[in-house]
Write an enzyme that holds these catalytic residues in place. Structure first.
Site, PDB file in Angstrom:
ATOM      1  N   ASN A 123      26.020  14.050  73.273  1.00 55.08           N
ATOM      2  CA  ASN A 123      25.441  15.095  74.118  1.00 55.08           C
ATOM      3  C   ASN A 123      25.128  16.277  73.198  1.00 55.08           C
ATOM      4  O   ASN A 123      26.018  17.026  72.820  1.00 55.08           O
ATOM      5  CB  ASN A 123      26.466  15.491  75.203  1.00 55.08           C
ATOM      6  CG  ASN A 123      26.002  16.666  76.031  1.00 55.08           C
ATOM      7  OD1 ASN A 123      24.837  17.087  75.944  1.00 55.08           O
ATOM      8  ND2 ASN A 123      26.895  17.208  76.840  1.00 55.08           N
ATOM      9  N   TRP A 124      23.858  16.399  72.854  1.00 57.13           N
ATOM     10  CA  TRP A 124      23.480  17.453  71.892  1.00 57.13           C
ATOM     11  C   TRP A 124      23.435  18.837  72.533  1.00 57.13           C
ATOM     12  O   TRP A 124      23.269  19.836  71.842  1.00 57.13           O
ATOM     13  CB  TRP A 124      22.103  17.134  71.276  1.00 57.13           C
ATOM     14  CG  TRP A 124      22.099  15.937  70.368  1.00 57.13           C
ATOM     15  CD1 TRP A 124      23.172  15.165  70.000  1.00 57.13           C
ATOM     16  CD2 TRP A 124      20.970  15.388  69.684  1.00 57.13           C
ATOM     17  NE1 TRP A 124      22.773  14.169  69.154  1.00 57.13           N
ATOM     18  CE2 TRP A 124      21.419  14.278  68.933  1.00 57.13           C
ATOM     19  CE3 TRP A 124      19.613  15.704  69.634  1.00 57.13           C
ATOM     20  CZ2 TRP A 124      20.568  13.500  68.145  1.00 57.13           C
ATOM     21  CZ3 TRP A 124      18.749  14.925  68.859  1.00 57.13           C
ATOM     22  CH2 TRP A 124      19.230  13.839  68.119  1.00 57.13           C
ATOM     23  N   GLU A 127      36.231  14.583  81.447  1.00 55.70           N
ATOM     24  CA  GLU A 127      36.151  15.636  80.438  1.00 55.70           C
ATOM     25  C   GLU A 127      36.939  16.852  80.930  1.00 55.70           C
ATOM     26  O   GLU A 127      36.397  17.670  81.700  1.00 55.70           O
ATOM     27  CB  GLU A 127      34.696  16.039  80.203  1.00 55.70           C
ATOM     28  CG  GLU A 127      33.845  14.906  79.678  1.00 55.70           C
ATOM     29  CD  GLU A 127      32.664  15.430  78.877  1.00 55.70           C
ATOM     30  OE1 GLU A 127      32.614  15.149  77.677  1.00 55.70           O
ATOM     31  OE2 GLU A 127      31.825  16.136  79.444  1.00 55.70           O
ATOM     32  N   GLY A 152      30.239  16.063  71.999  1.00 52.95           N
ATOM     33  CA  GLY A 152      29.383  17.238  71.903  1.00 52.95           C
ATOM     34  C   GLY A 152      29.223  17.636  70.446  1.00 52.95           C
ATOM     35  O   GLY A 152      28.399  17.099  69.707  1.00 52.95           O
ATOM     36  N   GLY A 153      30.064  18.589  70.011  1.00 50.74           N
ATOM     37  CA  GLY A 153      29.936  19.175  68.676  1.00 50.74           C
ATOM     38  C   GLY A 153      29.785  18.172  67.546  1.00 50.74           C
ATOM     39  O   GLY A 153      28.896  18.310  66.692  1.00 50.74           O
TER      40      GLY A 153
END
Ligand code: PGA
Length: 266
Positions: free
Chosen positions: A13-14, A171, A239-240
């Protein structure tokens, strides 16, 4: 229905990151760097404007394209929104729905998220429904009640024939992009059990067992194997660490090793 071997799923997930050039370079490095692409399912979810660029890079590979959000109508006067039809037109297979940033920063309600889930599934997209409690809710002992509400409202009216296109991502909000608070693999495991139990009540034990359930929240190369090795965790939402090709590929590799270990066991 899935086969006996449960492949691990690794979803990037950018969020609202990258330029068009970076999106192209990152997806190219990922496609070229995956060691055993048939042992793992990898999905890249870039920002909306870069879907065509990343889609071009993924064409002919086994890496799938996903979107980070969708509007629950096929078309119409909804300024600034993007429909499931448009995502399918751009070769998106997956869509993330109900991410905690959309719930908590953009005010999306459970019922609005439910409309997205139902509409995206009916349109033919594979939906990843995100659920998770805040730190305050966890500290007050409300985790189970929050997940219960997010799942029962989020999945209301989902038809049995589309369940094979649904997955759920746990999450915990307090563990997302957070250097201070990390969920332990044991905490993730225990909450995944709760989620499967709840799903079992809602859609039956068979479907609850079949469904892909992800963990997400500060997953990185150093802890990915520990999360992916937990019973009941079928994949990770990143994510990161998905913004750096080497880190993301190391997590994909952890997924490949877990799938291969599963192949040895069966
Ligand atoms: P993170 O984000 O890996 O940066 O914690 C996960 C997510 O929000 O999906």
């Amino acid at each position: 229905m899935k086969t006996e071997i449960r492949q691990k799923f690794i979803v990037a997930n950018w969020k609202m990151h990258t330029t068009s050039f970076e999106a192209q370079q990152l997806s190219k490095s990922i496609v070229e760097g995956i060691a055993a692409p048939d042992h793992v399912t990898v999905v890249l979810c870039p920002p909306f404007p870069y879907l065509p660029i990343v889609g071009d890079m993924l064409r002919g590979s086994r890496v799938a394209l996903g979107a980070q959000n969708v509007y629950p109508e096929a078309e119409g006067a909804f300024t600034g929104e993007v429909s499931p039809t448009m995502l399918l037109d751009l070769d998106c297979k997956y869509v993330i729905v109900g991410h905690s940033e959309r719930r908590h920063k953009l005010g999306e309600s459970d019922s609005f998220i439910n409309r997205k889930v139902v509409c995206a599934l009916a349109s033919g997209l594979d939906v990843i429904l995100c659920v998770g409690e805040t730190l305050e809710q966890r500290q007050k002992g409300q985790t189970e009640a929050v997940l219960d509400r997010q799942l029962s409202t989020g999945l209301a009216g989902v038809r049995p024939e589309v369940l094979s296109h649904l997955s759920v991502a746990y999450e915990p909000v307090w563990a997302i992009g957070n250097d201070e608070h990390h969920a332990t693999p044991q905490q993730a495991h225990d909450t995944h059990l709760l989620i499967r139990e709840k799903l079992s009540q809602m859609i039956g034990a068979t479907w609850s067992g079949e469904l892909t359930v992800y963990y997400g929240g500060s997953v990185e190369p150093g802890n990915a194997a520990a999360f992916l090795g937990q019973e009941g965790i079928d994949g990770v939402l990143i994510g990161g660490a998905s913004l750096k090709a080497d880190e993301f590929l190391a997590i994909v590799n952890a997924g490949i090793l877990e799938t291969e270990a599963e192949m040895q066991r069966t």
